[in-house]
Design a protein around this motif. Structure first.
Motif, short mmCIF file in Angstrom:
data_model
loop_
_atom_site.label_atom_id
_atom_site.label_comp_id
_atom_site.label_asym_id
_atom_site.label_seq_id
_atom_site.Cartn_x
_atom_site.Cartn_y
_atom_site.Cartn_z
N HIS A 74 0.82 -1.21 0.00
CA HIS A 74 0.00 0.00 0.00
C HIS A 74 0.86 1.27 0.00
O HIS A 74 0.40 2.33 -0.43
CB HIS A 74 -0.98 0.01 1.17
N LEU A 75 2.10 1.17 0.47
CA LEU A 75 3.01 2.32 0.34
C LEU A 75 3.26 2.60 -1.13
O LEU A 75 3.31 3.78 -1.54
CB LEU A 75 4.32 2.05 1.08
N ALA A 76 3.37 1.56 -1.94
CA ALA A 76 3.52 1.75 -3.39
C ALA A 76 2.26 2.39 -3.98
O ALA A 76 2.35 3.26 -4.85
CB ALA A 76 3.82 0.42 -4.08
N ASP A 77 1.07 1.97 -3.49
CA ASP A 77 -0.18 2.63 -3.91
C ASP A 77 -0.09 4.13 -3.68
O ASP A 77 -0.47 4.94 -4.53
CB ASP A 77 -1.37 2.13 -3.08
N ALA A 78 0.39 4.50 -2.50
CA ALA A 78 0.45 5.92 -2.13
C ALA A 78 1.48 6.68 -2.97
O ALA A 78 1.26 7.84 -3.31
CB ALA A 78 0.78 6.05 -0.65
N ARG A 79 2.57 6.04 -3.31
CA ARG A 79 3.64 6.71 -4.05
C ARG A 79 3.42 6.73 -5.55
O ARG A 79 3.90 7.65 -6.23
CB ARG A 79 4.97 6.02 -3.76
N ALA A 80 2.76 5.74 -6.09
CA ALA A 80 2.60 5.62 -7.54
C ALA A 80 1.64 6.67 -8.09
O ALA A 80 0.72 7.12 -7.41
CB ALA A 80 2.11 4.22 -7.90
N ASP A 81 1.86 7.01 -9.33
CA ASP A 81 0.98 7.94 -10.05
C ASP A 81 0.24 7.13 -11.12
O ASP A 81 0.87 6.59 -12.04
CB ASP A 81 1.81 9.05 -10.68
#
Length: 163
Positions: A74-81
């Motif tokens: 979910h950290l990748a969810d937050a960082r990804a565009d």
């Protein structure tokens, strides 16, 4: 969530973040670092317990579960565009000034439906071989994973594959 998480949460010295819906439990010398100040709206992003674990070069241990249960993604969810990225309003009971109140808060909408595909792609890439160790314990597959390479890979995967 589940019996293993609850067993860990009740171990002596384990601390739990105060987020009412998405708390994180930690044990050890950095437990307070990972559990303090879990912002109501920033559940999984930078500055959240997951962001701090990434900053501290943490590891992930999956015990008998797939990547669909890997909250660190979910950290990748937050960082990804990505085009479909959006916020949602959630509600939880919290304590404010010693009084229990029902609070609405805006946060990133997440679901993890493609986390297994991300994990499969991560594991099949030869360049990631040194970042994951797999073994079995009884009937369970254990995966010990370096968080930073996984999250960095997942950000790129999400940006390339999500609509």
């Amino acid at each position: 969530m589940g019996a293993v998480a609850e067993m860990f949460r009740t171990c002596p010295g384990t601390m739990r973040s105060d987020h009412p819906a998405r708390s994180i439990a930690a044990n050890g010398r950095n437990a307070r670092l990972f559990t303090n100040n879990h912002d109501l709206s920033n559940i999984f992003g930078d500055g959240s317990p997951l962001g701090r674990l990434y900053d501290e070069d943490g590891n992930i241990l999956l015990i008998g579960v797939g990547y669909d249960k890997n909250t660190s993604l979910h950290l990748a969810d937050a960082r990804a565009d990505f085009k479909s990225k959006h916020n949602t309003v959630e509600h939880s009971a919290i304590m404010e000034n010693g009084v229990r109140v029902w609070k609405a808060y805006e946060t990133l909408a997440v679901d993890g439906e493609d986390f297994d595909a991300i994990g499969e792609a991560f594991e099949s890439s030869a360049e990631n071989a040194g970042f994951i160790h797999k073994t079995t314990l009884g009937n369970a597959t254990l995966r010990f994973i370096k968080m930073r390479p996984l999250v960095d890979f997942a950000v790129k995967w999400i940006e390339a594959n999500r609509k």
